[in-house]
Motif scaffolding. Structure first.
Motif, PDB file in Angstrom:
ATOM      1  N   UNK A 136       0.834  -1.205   0.000  1.00  0.00           N
ATOM      2  CA  UNK A 136       0.000   0.000   0.000  1.00  0.00           C
ATOM      3  C   UNK A 136       0.869   1.254   0.000  1.00  0.00           C
ATOM      4  N   UNK A 137       1.971   1.227   0.743  1.00  0.00           N
ATOM      5  CA  UNK A 137       2.890   2.355   0.757  1.00  0.00           C
ATOM      6  C   UNK A 137       3.493   2.608  -0.614  1.00  0.00           C
ATOM      7  N   UNK A 138       3.891   1.535  -1.302  1.00  0.00           N
ATOM      8  CA  UNK A 138       4.443   1.691  -2.651  1.00  0.00           C
ATOM      9  C   UNK A 138       3.396   2.244  -3.615  1.00  0.00           C
ATOM     10  N   UNK A 139       2.168   1.749  -3.522  1.00  0.00           N
ATOM     11  CA  UNK A 139       1.110   2.230  -4.410  1.00  0.00           C
ATOM     12  C   UNK A 139       0.833   3.706  -4.158  1.00  0.00           C
ATOM     13  N   UNK A 140       0.754   4.107  -2.895  1.00  0.00           N
ATOM     14  CA  UNK A 140       0.518   5.513  -2.549  1.00  0.00           C
ATOM     15  C   UNK A 140       1.661   6.378  -3.037  1.00  0.00           C
ATOM     16  N   UNK A 141       2.886   5.907  -2.853  1.00  0.00           N
ATOM     17  CA  UNK A 141       4.052   6.672  -3.280  1.00  0.00           C
ATOM     18  C   UNK A 141       4.056   6.863  -4.793  1.00  0.00           C
ATOM     19  N   UNK A 142       3.851   5.798  -5.533  1.00  0.00           N
ATOM     20  CA  UNK A 142       3.896   5.889  -6.994  1.00  0.00           C
ATOM     21  C   UNK A 142       2.741   6.738  -7.523  1.00  0.00           C
ATOM     22  N   UNK A 143       1.524   6.514  -7.011  1.00  0.00           N
ATOM     23  CA  UNK A 143       0.366   7.288  -7.471  1.00  0.00           C
ATOM     24  C   UNK A 143       0.512   8.765  -7.118  1.00  0.00           C
ATOM     25  N   UNK A 144       1.011   9.058  -5.926  1.00  0.00           N
ATOM     26  CA  UNK A 144       1.161  10.451  -5.510  1.00  0.00           C
ATOM     27  C   UNK A 144       2.216  11.190  -6.302  1.00  0.00           C
ATOM     28  N   UNK A 145       3.339  10.527  -6.561  1.00  0.00           N
ATOM     29  CA  UNK A 145       4.409  11.192  -7.315  1.00  0.00           C
ATOM     30  C   UNK A 145       3.994  11.383  -8.777  1.00  0.00           C
TER      31      UNK A 145
END
Length: 126
Positions: free
Chosen positions: A27-36
Motif C-alpha cells: 500500500x505504501x508503494x502504491x501511494x508513493x507511486x500514485x502520488x508522485x
C-alpha cells in the motif's frame, strides 16, 4: 446409505495469504507511486496561478484587519492565505507529492513495526 451433497462442493483456488506487513508495505508503494505521478502531472499541466490576494495585502488592508481583529487576526489571515495557496496551480502538484511521501513513509514505518516478531519465550510484565 447417505445422500450425496447437492450441489457438489466447488474446489476453491489456492489463496495467496500475505502477511499484514507485506500488504501495508505494498500500500505504501502504491501511494508513493500514485502520488508522485499524480503530483508530477499536476505540476506539469497546471498554470502558475497569479496571486489574486496580493492586492488585498496592502498596508491599508493589514492596518484595518489589525484594528478589527488584532495582531492574532493578521497572523491567522496570513496563515490562511498561505494554506490556501498550497492547493492551487503548480503548488498543488508539489503539495500532493509531499503528502504522498509522508503517507508512504508512515506506511513503511508501520510495516517495519509489524514485521518485528516478538519471541514467545520472552516473559512479559503484567
Amino acid at each position: 446409505m447417505s445422500m450425496p451433497d447437492f450441489p457438489p462442493p466447488v474446489p476453491q483456488p489456492a489463496r495467496k495469504d500475505w502477511a499484514a506487513h507485506v500488504r501495508v508495505r505494498i500500500a505504501g508503494f502504491v501511494i508513493l507511486i500514485a502520488g508522485v505521478i499524480g503530483g508530477g502531472l499536476i505540476y506539469w499541466l497546471a498554470d502558475d496561478v497569479a496571486d489574486a490576494t496580493a492586492a488585498m495585502q496592502g498596508r491599508q488592508y493589514t492596518a484595518q484587519l489589525e484594528r478589527i481583529a488584532g495582531t492574532s487576526g493578521v497572523l491567522v489571515s496570513q496563515f490562511d492565505q498561505w494554506l490556501g495557496h498550497l492547493w492551487h496551480g503548480k503548488q498543488l502538484g508539489i503539495t500532493l507529492c509531499v503528502l504522498a511521501l509522508l503517507v508512504a513513509a508512515f506506511c513503511f514505518w508501520l510495516a517495519g513495526l509489524m514485521a518485528v516478531e516478538v519471541p514467545q519465550d520472552t516473559p512479559t510484565r503484567r
